[in-house]
Scaffold this active site. Structure first.
Site, PDB file in Angstrom:
ATOM      1  N   GLY A  85       0.827  -1.219   0.000  1.00  0.00           N
ATOM      2  CA  GLY A  85       0.000   0.000   0.000  1.00  0.00           C
ATOM      3  C   GLY A  85       0.849   1.252   0.000  1.00  0.00           C
ATOM      4  O   GLY A  85       2.076   1.200   0.098  1.00  0.00           O
ATOM      5  N   ARG A 178      -1.284  -0.074  -9.627  1.00  0.00           N
ATOM      6  CA  ARG A 178      -0.209  -1.023  -9.895  1.00  0.00           C
ATOM      7  C   ARG A 178      -0.789  -2.426 -10.087  1.00  0.00           C
ATOM      8  O   ARG A 178      -1.925  -2.681  -9.664  1.00  0.00           O
ATOM      9  CB  ARG A 178       0.747  -1.036  -8.681  1.00  0.00           C
ATOM     10  CG  ARG A 178       1.366   0.330  -8.439  1.00  0.00           C
ATOM     11  CD  ARG A 178       1.424   0.649  -6.954  1.00  0.00           C
ATOM     12  NE  ARG A 178       1.745   2.067  -6.747  1.00  0.00           N
ATOM     13  CZ  ARG A 178       2.969   2.572  -6.811  1.00  0.00           C
ATOM     14  NH1 ARG A 178       3.989   1.774  -7.014  1.00  0.00           N
ATOM     15  NH2 ARG A 178       3.172   3.853  -6.655  1.00  0.00           N
ATOM     16  N   ASP A 247       4.407  -4.571  -7.382  1.00  0.00           N
ATOM     17  CA  ASP A 247       3.825  -3.330  -6.848  1.00  0.00           C
ATOM     18  C   ASP A 247       4.487  -2.096  -7.463  1.00  0.00           C
ATOM     19  O   ASP A 247       4.064  -0.974  -7.193  1.00  0.00           O
ATOM     20  CB  ASP A 247       3.939  -3.290  -5.313  1.00  0.00           C
ATOM     21  CG  ASP A 247       5.374  -3.501  -4.840  1.00  0.00           C
ATOM     22  OD1 ASP A 247       5.965  -4.534  -5.183  1.00  0.00           O
ATOM     23  OD2 ASP A 247       5.906  -2.619  -4.151  1.00  0.00           O
ATOM     24  N   ASN A 248       5.524  -2.315  -8.268  1.00  0.00           N
ATOM     25  CA  ASN A 248       6.149  -1.193  -8.961  1.00  0.00           C
ATOM     26  C   ASN A 248       5.875  -1.248 -10.463  1.00  0.00           C
ATOM     27  O   ASN A 248       6.603  -0.665 -11.255  1.00  0.00           O
ATOM     28  CB  ASN A 248       7.662  -1.189  -8.707  1.00  0.00           C
ATOM     29  CG  ASN A 248       7.998  -0.834  -7.267  1.00  0.00           C
ATOM     30  OD1 ASN A 248       7.196  -0.187  -6.585  1.00  0.00           O
ATOM     31  ND2 ASN A 248       9.146  -1.264  -6.798  1.00  0.00           N
TER      32      ASN A 248
HETATM   33  P1  AMP Z   1       9.293   0.382  -2.897  1.00  0.00           P
HETATM   34  O1  AMP Z   1      10.013  -0.909  -3.102  1.00  0.00           O
HETATM   35  O2  AMP Z   1      10.185   1.563  -2.568  1.00  0.00           O
HETATM   36  O3  AMP Z   1       8.398   0.692  -4.048  1.00  0.00           O
HETATM   37  O4  AMP Z   1       8.376   0.237  -1.589  1.00  0.00           O
HETATM   38  C1  AMP Z   1       7.691  -0.913  -1.220  1.00  0.00           C
HETATM   39  C2  AMP Z   1       6.691  -0.596  -0.144  1.00  0.00           C
HETATM   40  O5  AMP Z   1       7.321  -0.004   0.994  1.00  0.00           O
HETATM   41  C3  AMP Z   1       5.578   0.364  -0.541  1.00  0.00           C
HETATM   42  O6  AMP Z   1       4.405  -0.086   0.058  1.00  0.00           O
HETATM   43  C4  AMP Z   1       6.037   1.683   0.017  1.00  0.00           C
HETATM   44  O7  AMP Z   1       4.966   2.550   0.276  1.00  0.00           O
HETATM   45  C5  AMP Z   1       6.708   1.233   1.307  1.00  0.00           C
HETATM   46  N1  AMP Z   1       7.740   2.191   1.778  1.00  0.00           N
HETATM   47  C6  AMP Z   1       8.949   2.417   1.224  1.00  0.00           C
HETATM   48  N2  AMP Z   1       9.619   3.344   1.945  1.00  0.00           N
HETATM   49  C7  AMP Z   1       8.823   3.715   2.962  1.00  0.00           C
HETATM   50  C8  AMP Z   1       8.946   4.640   4.055  1.00  0.00           C
HETATM   51  N3  AMP Z   1      10.045   5.369   4.235  1.00  0.00           N
HETATM   52  N4  AMP Z   1       7.903   4.743   4.897  1.00  0.00           N
HETATM   53  C9  AMP Z   1       6.796   4.006   4.735  1.00  0.00           C
HETATM   54  N5  AMP Z   1       6.626   3.122   3.743  1.00  0.00           N
HETATM   55  C10 AMP Z   1       7.615   2.975   2.870  1.00  0.00           C
HETATM   56 MG    MG Z   2       6.996   1.104  -4.835  1.00  0.00          MG
END
Ligand code: AMP
Ligand code: MG
Length: 479
Positions: A85, A178, A247-248
């Site tokens: 999320g 996504r 998710d990306n």
């Molecule tokens: P990502 O691989 O960076 O796309 O992130 C994967 C998941 O981790 C997503 O659900 C992001 O919203 C969450 N996320 C990444 N960095 C943070 C952060 N600093 N605080 C809260 N959620 C994060």
């Molecule tokens: Mg992401």
């Protein structure tokens, strides 16, 4: 102030949560994409930097905005994470642009949400600069992507490997949905919600198929095709996403979530920009097959609305879509338009040659865009003289079969082979300066990468190979 509509959050409480942004105490406007700001209906000249910063930090909320964090899940490095999320992104709402399309405006890094898990909901200045410049560079290369609207900086401390400062990015996209959104509803057995999201997505982003009887099949077919085309375009400029988790992956086929990405310097099939990707799952050359793997996850997620037979038959088209786009894109880089089996072999063998020579991918093709029958312009890339002469003879033979004047070919090639590519060392220099409060290099790179195919002599210093320290940079995935 913008007039928001709230189509996504109106889908219902099953789709996420209303959350107010946390903002910053002393927000500072660091960068703004004036052109895009205008497109969404704000004239930069008519609003002060301070007011803009208050708005784009989430300190002030437009009366029509209902900030919302959406829920999704996804496959990360091959394993299923049941609940991800928007952990640090908030949708302020959708806006109707000057050319009548509807886009989302999201703030990234504006504080905690119910999906923040162990995170702090923040983004550091370093990673926001990378996303801001990366996504704009992609846009101007002609590659589908989310857009960057703004960076608001702060003196708010954010803890990563070291203490850094927080920043908030404004992100604009025709959708932030996504593959993982559909996976979430499917794997939780929420088939009604899945269909609601699907209908909303088709209505908004795929209106051309909305009245078709087999609209769900057509939807999946279109996503498969767009994803294949997108990844083909990545391969043609050496872009490596770094974290191709489901998710990306954007449902509309845009590049989304710029983290530990990289544009490769010398051609290297196993180029891995993400420091944490120890096994190279998301290496450059793996991207096409990972695209397929991710689409299989999406296919599974859609299995309550599409038959297994259709899913398999649509997925079966992926290699044809990808290969078609990729070969066409690569052949154009050589100035070759009439593609034959010999040309396909020639493309692959040239890539192997480039890899053996550790030749710079971008600069090789730009040099080739000046080729006039004499191989001297390639001497720095194909070092062995005898092998180079043989290669030149073969290539010249292919060119002779094309019905194109040399000048015309040069122009065509220059329009697909960028002179400038956003290299890691450039980002690093811009980030180091920005961390001392000097944003001039961020601005300069933003300006440069608005015209990556132009000669732009004032930027000549950026058209050379990366310095050695720049080639060795590893990108931390903490952001
Ligand atoms: P990502 O691989 O960076 O796309 O992130 C994967 C998941 O981790 C997503 O659900 C992001 O919203 C969450 N996320 C990444 N960095 C943070 C952060 N600093 N605080 C809260 N959620 C994060
Ligand atoms: Mg992401």
């Amino acid at each position: 102030m913008l007039n928001f509509i709230n189509g996504y959050s109106e889908l219902g409480e099953e789709f996420g949560a209303f959350v107010n942004p946390e903002g910053f105490e002393r927000p500072k406007m660091v960068a703004v994409n004036k052109e895009l700001l205008k497109e969404i209906g704000i004239d930069a000249g008519s609003v002060s930097d301070d007011d803009l910063a208050e708005f784009l930090a989430g300190n002030k909320i437009a009366p029509t905005s209902k900030p919302f964090a959406s829920v999704y899940s996804g496959h990360q490095f091959g394993g299923y994470s049941p609940r991800l999320g928007d952990g640090r992104a908030l949708l302020l709402g959708e806006v109707v642009t000057g050319n009548d399309s509807v886009v989302d405006l999201q703030l990234k890094g504006a504080g905690l949400t119910p999906y923040s898990r162990m995170g702090d909901g923040r983004a550091v200045l370093r990673s926001v600069i990378r996303e801001y410049l990366g996504s704009e560079a992609m846009f101007h290369l002609g590659i589908p992507t989310t857009r960057a609207l703004s960076i608001v900086g702060s003196d708010h401390a954010v803890y990563r490997e070291t203490t850094e400062t927080g920043a908030i990015m404004g992100r604009v996209s025709k959708s932030h949905t996504r593959f993982g959104h559909f996976e979430y509803f499917h794997h939780n057995g929420r088939h009604d919600e899945l269909q609601t999201l699907l209908d909303y997505t088709i209505e908004r982003n795929f209106p051309e198929i909305k009245d078709e009887e087999s609209k769900y099949d057509l939807f999946f077919y279109t996503v498969v095709k767009r994803t294949a085309d997108l990844i083909a375009k990545w391969q043609c400029v050496g872009y490596t996403h770094g974290v191709m988790n489901t998710d990306n992956m954007s449902i509309v086929g845009d590049t989304i979530d710029y983290g530990p990405y990289g544009f490769m310097d010398n051609y290297e099939s196993m180029y891995i920009p993400n420091h944490s990707d120890s096994f190279g799952r998301y290496a450059y050359a793996k991207q096409p097959q990972i695209g397929m793997w991710n689409l299989q996850c999406l296919g599974t997620a859609l299995s309550s609305v599409i038959t297994e037979e259709s899913i398999q038959s649509i997925l079966g088209e992926y290699p044809t879509f990808f290969n078609g786009s990729y070969i066409e894109g690569m052949a154009a880089k050589f100035g070759l338009l009439n593609i034959t089996d010999e040309i396909v072999d020639f493309i692959f063998s040239t890539l192997k040659t480039l890899e053996r020579n550790r030749a710079d991918f971008t600069n090789f093709f730009r040099a080739l865009s000046r080729f006039d029958g004499n191989g001297d312009c390639l001497a720095g890339f194909l070092k062995d003289e005898k092998a180079r002469c043989e290669w030149v003879e073969l290539y010249d033979g292919f060119l002779k079969l094309e019905d194109l004047a040399t000048e015309e070919r040069h122009e065509k090639m220059k329009s697909v082979n960028p002179k400038y590519i956003l290299r890691n060392y450039m980002l690093q220099n811009a980030i180091e300066k920005a961390e001392t409060g000097d944003f001039s290099e961020v601005e300069r790179l933003h300006e440069l990468f608005r015209k990556p195919f132009d000669e732009e002599l004032e930027f000549e210093e950026y058209a050379v190979d990366s310095p050695d320290w720049g080639k060795k940079l590893v990108i931390s995935c903490s952001s």
